[in-house]
Design an enzyme around this catalytic site. Sequence first.
Site, mmCIF file in Angstrom:
data_model
loop_
_atom_site.group_PDB
_atom_site.id
_atom_site.type_symbol
_atom_site.label_atom_id
_atom_site.label_comp_id
_atom_site.label_asym_id
_atom_site.label_seq_id
_atom_site.Cartn_x
_atom_site.Cartn_y
_atom_site.Cartn_z
ATOM 1 N N LYS A 128 -10.449 -6.494 7.629
ATOM 2 C CA LYS A 128 -9.464 -6.092 8.635
ATOM 3 C C LYS A 128 -9.951 -6.636 9.967
ATOM 4 C CE LYS A 128 -7.724 -1.943 6.381
ATOM 5 N NZ LYS A 128 -7.911 -0.482 6.242
ATOM 6 N N SER B 112 0.856 -1.189 0.000
ATOM 7 C CA SER B 112 0.000 0.000 0.000
ATOM 8 C C SER B 112 0.891 1.238 0.000
ATOM 9 C CB SER B 112 -0.876 -0.026 1.255
ATOM 10 O OG SER B 112 -1.605 1.162 1.370
ATOM 11 N N ASP C 18 -7.098 3.074 -3.550
ATOM 12 C CA ASP C 18 -7.845 3.157 -2.286
ATOM 13 C C ASP C 18 -8.127 4.624 -1.996
ATOM 14 O OD1 ASP C 18 -8.965 2.928 0.218
ATOM 15 O OD2 ASP C 18 -7.169 2.142 1.207
HETATM 16 MG MG LIG Z 1 -8.590 0.971 2.789
#
Ligand SMILES: [Mg+2]
Length: 368
Positions: A263, A136, A189
């Site tokens: 998550k 990320s 994202d």
């Molecule tokens: Mg996210």
Amino acid sequence: MQIKEVTLRHLQMKLKFPFTTSFGTFQDRDFILLEAKDKNGHSGWGESVAFHSPWYSEETMKTNWHMLEDYLIPALLNQEITHPDEVSEVFSNIRKNNMAKSTIEGAVWDLYSQEQGISLASALGGKKSKIEVGISIGIQDTASDLLRIIEKHVEEGYKRMKVKIKPGWDVDVMREVRKEFPDVPLMADANSAYTLKDIDTLKALDEFDLMMIEQPLASDDIIDHAKLQQAISTPVCLDESIHSYEDARKAIELGSCGIINIKIGRVGGLSESKRIHDLCESHHSPVWCGGMLESGIGRAHNVALTTLSNFIMPGDTAASSRYWEKDIITPEVTVEDGYITVPNKPGIGYEPDLETIESYTIEKKTYK
Ligand SMILES: [Mg+2]
């Protein structure tokens, strides 16, 4: 199994580089580490993924400490439980506060798998011996900075690149990325930075063949996301909007997303993560495991969860060394050619490094 003693620690670790999302920039990572001891003296470990400030969700490190100290630890201490799935029943009178609940539930799962003499991955029902990982990448100052970072991680073998976007840092930037890396598995994202008024911008992203666009709209929405999904060809992935099995069921029913980012902290623990995983699998909706800039303990839990069969897209669980000068587990989580090898020792499979943990500890309190 009975928890006889719990220690909370407030740790502060410095990220190797400042991390920027659509909400702002930070470099110090404050979090709670929880150690739960059973009557045999085994220690199970859990990590709160709540941030210092409420930018990702309403939970913060301080609210988690309060919930753990005043409600969750007292509720669980000395309770006889036979399986970690029972923890959610013990907490059934306490609403939400999922990250706080997950912190202690994760430690119970670690303890349980140690007592069973199996890895946490096996205890969850995972079968994979290695997992694919992606990375990320936060918002950068310039597109060329971003391109250089992507190049480095492609060379390291990471299996997909996730680029944080926000209005003004989206279509043009993705175009440059695609021009230079036409084949790299790529996703965006948005951390809820858009509304349906931005539908033309979001539609324009379709041309870049993204694996998905993650949480483009409001953090509590599943209705507008369903409208958006009908208008664009890129699969929508939900992150912030999904807090439970019930949220996932409704989102799937409405067509709000094609993919869910699970998550563990956001959904209240490993048991709920597994339920969401199973639900998505029965609907042929892939899942993947998102990251919250975890230390080694949280990272180890993510690795174990990702061994379940429907985690068919690379997650965010990168190597420890990507974020930290020195992580708090031995060995550290390492990535080889885009894969993490899943440890097969009992429990989380990595040893907490007590000396390093102490060196990052700002505050510590034990409850029994
Ligand atoms: Mg996210």
